[in-house]
Motif scaffolding. Structure first.
Motif, PDB file in Angstrom:
ATOM      1  N   MET A  12       0.820  -1.208   0.000  1.00 39.92           N
ATOM      2  CA  MET A  12       0.000   0.000   0.000  1.00 39.92           C
ATOM      3  C   MET A  12       0.858   1.264   0.000  1.00 39.92           C
ATOM      4  O   MET A  12       0.503   2.259  -0.628  1.00 39.92           O
ATOM      5  N   ARG A  13       2.003   1.232   0.674  1.00 45.76           N
ATOM      6  CA  ARG A  13       2.924   2.380   0.644  1.00 45.76           C
ATOM      7  C   ARG A  13       3.469   2.576  -0.770  1.00 45.76           C
ATOM      8  O   ARG A  13       3.579   3.714  -1.251  1.00 45.76           O
ATOM      9  N   LEU A  14       3.826   1.486  -1.445  1.00 41.55           N
ATOM     10  CA  LEU A  14       4.309   1.578  -2.825  1.00 41.55           C
ATOM     11  C   LEU A  14       3.233   2.166  -3.734  1.00 41.55           C
ATOM     12  O   LEU A  14       3.504   3.051  -4.547  1.00 41.55           O
ATOM     13  N   ARG A  15       2.005   1.692  -3.583  1.00 42.22           N
ATOM     14  CA  ARG A  15       0.905   2.183  -4.422  1.00 42.22           C
ATOM     15  C   ARG A  15       0.630   3.660  -4.154  1.00 42.22           C
ATOM     16  O   ARG A  15       0.455   4.450  -5.080  1.00 42.22           O
ATOM     17  N   ALA A  16       0.617   4.051  -2.890  1.00 44.39           N
ATOM     18  CA  ALA A  16       0.384   5.456  -2.545  1.00 44.39           C
ATOM     19  C   ALA A  16       1.483   6.342  -3.126  1.00 44.39           C
ATOM     20  O   ALA A  16       1.209   7.408  -3.684  1.00 44.39           O
ATOM     21  N   ALA A  17       2.722   5.899  -3.027  1.00 42.58           N
ATOM     22  CA  ALA A  17       3.844   6.666  -3.574  1.00 42.58           C
ATOM     23  C   ALA A  17       3.752   6.743  -5.097  1.00 42.58           C
ATOM     24  O   ALA A  17       4.056   7.779  -5.695  1.00 42.58           O
ATOM     25  N   ALA A  18       3.317   5.666  -5.738  1.00 41.81           N
ATOM     26  CA  ALA A  18       3.204   5.650  -7.200  1.00 41.81           C
ATOM     27  C   ALA A  18       2.207   6.692  -7.687  1.00 41.81           C
ATOM     28  O   ALA A  18       2.446   7.357  -8.705  1.00 41.81           O
ATOM     29  N   GLY A  27       5.034  15.176 -15.487  1.00 42.25           N
ATOM     30  CA  GLY A  27       5.715  14.912 -16.746  1.00 42.25           C
ATOM     31  C   GLY A  27       6.335  13.524 -16.790  1.00 42.25           C
ATOM     32  O   GLY A  27       5.990  12.640 -16.007  1.00 42.25           O
ATOM     33  N   PRO A  28       7.283  13.337 -17.711  1.00 37.73           N
ATOM     34  CA  PRO A  28       7.850  12.011 -17.945  1.00 37.73           C
ATOM     35  C   PRO A  28       8.578  11.427 -16.734  1.00 37.73           C
ATOM     36  O   PRO A  28       8.528  10.216 -16.510  1.00 37.73           O
ATOM     37  N   VAL A  29       9.216  12.263 -15.938  1.00 35.91           N
ATOM     38  CA  VAL A  29       9.941  11.751 -14.763  1.00 35.91           C
ATOM     39  C   VAL A  29       8.962  11.103 -13.790  1.00 35.91           C
ATOM     40  O   VAL A  29       9.170   9.970 -13.324  1.00 35.91           O
ATOM     41  N   GLY A  30       7.881  11.782 -13.489  1.00 37.67           N
ATOM     42  CA  GLY A  30       6.878  11.231 -12.587  1.00 37.67           C
ATOM     43  C   GLY A  30       6.229   9.977 -13.135  1.00 37.67           C
ATOM     44  O   GLY A  30       5.956   9.028 -12.402  1.00 37.67           O
ATOM     45  N   GLU A  31       5.992   9.949 -14.461  1.00 38.27           N
ATOM     46  CA  GLU A  31       5.384   8.769 -15.077  1.00 38.27           C
ATOM     47  C   GLU A  31       6.290   7.552 -14.966  1.00 38.27           C
ATOM     48  O   GLU A  31       5.821   6.454 -14.638  1.00 38.27           O
ATOM     49  N   VAL A  32       7.568   7.734 -15.236  1.00 33.34           N
ATOM     50  CA  VAL A  32       8.518   6.615 -15.148  1.00 33.34           C
ATOM     51  C   VAL A  32       8.604   6.105 -13.713  1.00 33.34           C
ATOM     52  O   VAL A  32       8.560   4.888 -13.466  1.00 33.34           O
ATOM     53  N   LEU A  33       8.735   7.022 -12.762  1.00 38.82           N
ATOM     54  CA  LEU A  33       8.821   6.614 -11.360  1.00 38.82           C
ATOM     55  C   LEU A  33       7.537   5.913 -10.922  1.00 38.82           C
ATOM     56  O   LEU A  33       7.585   4.897 -10.219  1.00 38.82           O
ATOM     57  N   SER A  34       6.397   6.422 -11.332  1.00 35.17           N
ATOM     58  CA  SER A  34       5.128   5.817 -10.967  1.00 35.17           C
ATOM     59  C   SER A  34       5.023   4.383 -11.506  1.00 35.17           C
ATOM     60  O   SER A  34       4.642   3.465 -10.782  1.00 35.17           O
ATOM     61  N   ARG A  35       5.379   4.201 -12.745  1.00 30.72           N
ATOM     62  CA  ARG A  35       5.320   2.855 -13.341  1.00 30.72           C
ATOM     63  C   ARG A  35       6.277   1.892 -12.639  1.00 30.72           C
ATOM     64  O   ARG A  35       5.944   0.723 -12.434  1.00 30.72           O
ATOM     65  N   GLU A  36       7.445   2.378 -12.302  1.00 31.89           N
ATOM     66  CA  GLU A  36       8.415   1.529 -11.596  1.00 31.89           C
ATOM     67  C   GLU A  36       7.873   1.109 -10.231  1.00 31.89           C
ATOM     68  O   GLU A  36       7.961  -0.064  -9.849  1.00 31.89           O
ATOM     69  N   LEU A  37       7.303   2.052  -9.495  1.00 31.67           N
ATOM     70  CA  LEU A  37       6.759   1.735  -8.182  1.00 31.67           C
ATOM     71  C   LEU A  37       5.568   0.776  -8.283  1.00 31.67           C
ATOM     72  O   LEU A  37       5.447  -0.157  -7.484  1.00 31.67           O
ATOM     73  N   LEU A  38       4.703   0.979  -9.272  1.00 26.85           N
ATOM     74  CA  LEU A  38       3.578   0.065  -9.454  1.00 26.85           C
ATOM     75  C   LEU A  38       4.047  -1.333  -9.846  1.00 26.85           C
ATOM     76  O   LEU A  38       3.447  -2.333  -9.443  1.00 26.85           O
TER      77      LEU A  38
END
Length: 71
Positions: A12-18, A27-38
């Motif tokens: 749940m912490r990973l999902r919340a952070a994603a 932008g692209p930085v947030g999208e990449v980080l979000s996908r990695e965390l998910l």
């Protein structure tokens, strides 16, 4: 070393952070980080190299959203 499953709280912490990281870094930085965390959350195992990912989760969850705009 065999992989250890994450508990529900860690997932749940990973999902919340994603979801929060896209607001923190638009932008692209947030999208990449979000996908990695998910992906980590979906995989569901703690691996030896996961320390960096969990530090990223801590950073994303602790950083005020307004601070990213000031940087």
């Amino acid at each position: 070393m065999s992989p250890v499953p994450m508990d529900h709280h860690e997932k749940m912490r990973l999902r919340a952070a994603a979801f929060r990281v896209t607001r923190l870094y638009p932008g692209p930085v947030g999208e990449v980080l979000s996908r990695e965390l998910l992906t980590w959350e979906e995989f569901g195992y703690r691996l030896g190299g996961g320390q960096l990912v969990m530090r990223l989760v801590d950073h994303v969850l602790k950083t005020p959203l307004g601070q990213a705009e000031a940087a």
